[in-house]
Design a protein around this motif. Structure first.
Motif: not given
Length: 395
Positions: A200-205
């Motif tokens: 997974l490419n996980v992004t905190a926004v």
């Protein structure tokens, strides 16, 4: 290569690690375990202390923390904590010449994580070189590759499985402090029921407080480990390779404040031996638009894509189906994002890096190779230089 002695029936009697060149290997996820934290005595010397400018650590991988002696590569999340200068970290197999590559880039005061997939070198160790002031380093192992056992990789065109801003994969709501998202992986987004791990490419926004996110298999105790670290207002991505837990799910835990989370699936692991094995390589710079390496000698413009030849270059064979490369965005002149995908298919709704003006932002990319032997890289806004260091391939 790794020499295996076998008895009748094909059972492995003993293995002797002699290196890893040319040996295909399969993935074994582990519940994340912290193997290095220079803020504590969890160090190679047993003594706490920051790594000095120009310092190198040799970190024991095999024969420790449940990693067998037949492992040929390790997957670990490496974090730079509060460096006193701008600089970078290079991780490579011990016993080979330090390559021209980088895994993390940072400025003073950062807390920067990045996933690292690297071949294991002599004495079952990997080396970490630090340049730029002094720095604390953390390493959390999330899995390893072995030619003896494990699961095979299937790359997919990236697909957005989670976006709390849109209600995709979870409630349309920010994740609260101490809150978790339990994300369905199997039997969704083309991931089969027998998948054992997911990429997974996980992004905190746009978090409203400094904190971290931990991703781990559903049904096990949450580990002492982190996958993303951030400060208020950040948009921070990191590649995550994690075992799939009970009910076919993985959990994403938010430590502090509130935050939106985005996750794009780029592949999965199964016992299916028609899928692909991993071949580590000594890291090699395949792309640098600042000097023409890889055939592009100018920043990538707004809305523009470049195609990077992978097969037949830098030792990647014609039979490779996917690559692992550390990709870095260098000094963009606008806030933007980067998408990597197999050349020849429609660009997906997904992102691999997010950056703001002046950043130097790395992220590990694990991506399928297009039918023409290339991968594409798209920049959404402004212009940016791109650097990519290959660390292995699947075939």
């Amino acid at each position: 290569m790794t020499l295996l002695l076998q008895v009748a029936g094909g059972t492995v009697f003993q293995s002797f690690p002699l290196g890893w060149d040319g040996m295909g290997a399969r993935f074994n996820p582990v519940t994340p375990v912290r193997i290095l934290d220079t803020r504590t005595t969890n160090t190679p010397t047993g003594v706490a202390g920051q790594v000095p400018d120009g310092g190198t650590l040799n970190l024991q991988i095999t024969g420790a923390n449940g990693i067998p002696v037949d492992a040929t590569a390790v997957v670990m999340n490496v974090t730079a904590v509060l460096p006193t200068g701008a600089g970078f970290i290079t991780v490579w197999p011990r016993g080979v010449t330090q390559p021209l590559s980088s895994n993390l880039n940072f400025v003073p005061g950062d807390v920067v994580p990045n996933l690292v997939t690297v071949g294991i070198g002599s004495n079952g160790q990997v080396s970490l070189y630090h340049q730029g002031g002094t720095n604390d380093l953390i390493a959390d192992v999330v899995g390893y590759y072995s030619p003896v056992n494990g699961d095979y990789f299937t790359a997919v065109t990236p697909v957005r499985a989670l976006d709390t801003r849109a209600g995709t994969g979870a409630a349309l709501a920010r994740v609260a402090q101490g809150g978790e998202v339990s994300l369905q992986i199997t039997n969704a987004n083309a991931v089969p029921a027998n998948a054992t791990g997911v990429v997974l490419n996980v992004t905190a926004v746009s978090p409203d407080a400094a904190g971290y996110v931990t991703v781990y298999p559903n049904g096990v105790t949450r580990p002492l480990a982190s996958n993303l670290n951030f400060v208020p207002g950040d948009v921070v991505p990191n590649l995550v390779i994690v075992g799939i837990g009970t009910s076919g799910k993985v959990n994403l835990f938010n430590a502090n404040g509130t935050i939106d989370l985005v996750a794009d699936i780029v592949g999965y692991y199964t016992p299916d031996n028609t899928a692909k094995q991993f071949y580590p390589v000594t890291p090699v710079r395949a792309l640098d638009t600042r000097n023409g390496t890889g055939g592009v000698s100018a920043p990538v413009g707004q809305g523009a894509s470049i195609d990077l030849t992978v097969r037949g270059a830098n030792g990647i064979p014609a039979g490779a189906s996917a690559i692992v490369m550390n990709t870095t965005a260098v000094t963009p002149n606008a806030a933007s994002y980067l998408t990597a995908w197999p050349t020849g298919v429609t660009r997906p709704l997904a992102s691999n890096l997010n950056y703001v003006v002046g950043d130097i932002v790395p992220n590990l990319v694990q991506v399928g190779i297009g039918s023409n032997g290339k991968v594409s890289l798209f920049n959404n806004a402004g212009s940016v230089d791109l650097v990519a260091d290959l660390t292995g391939y699947f075939a």
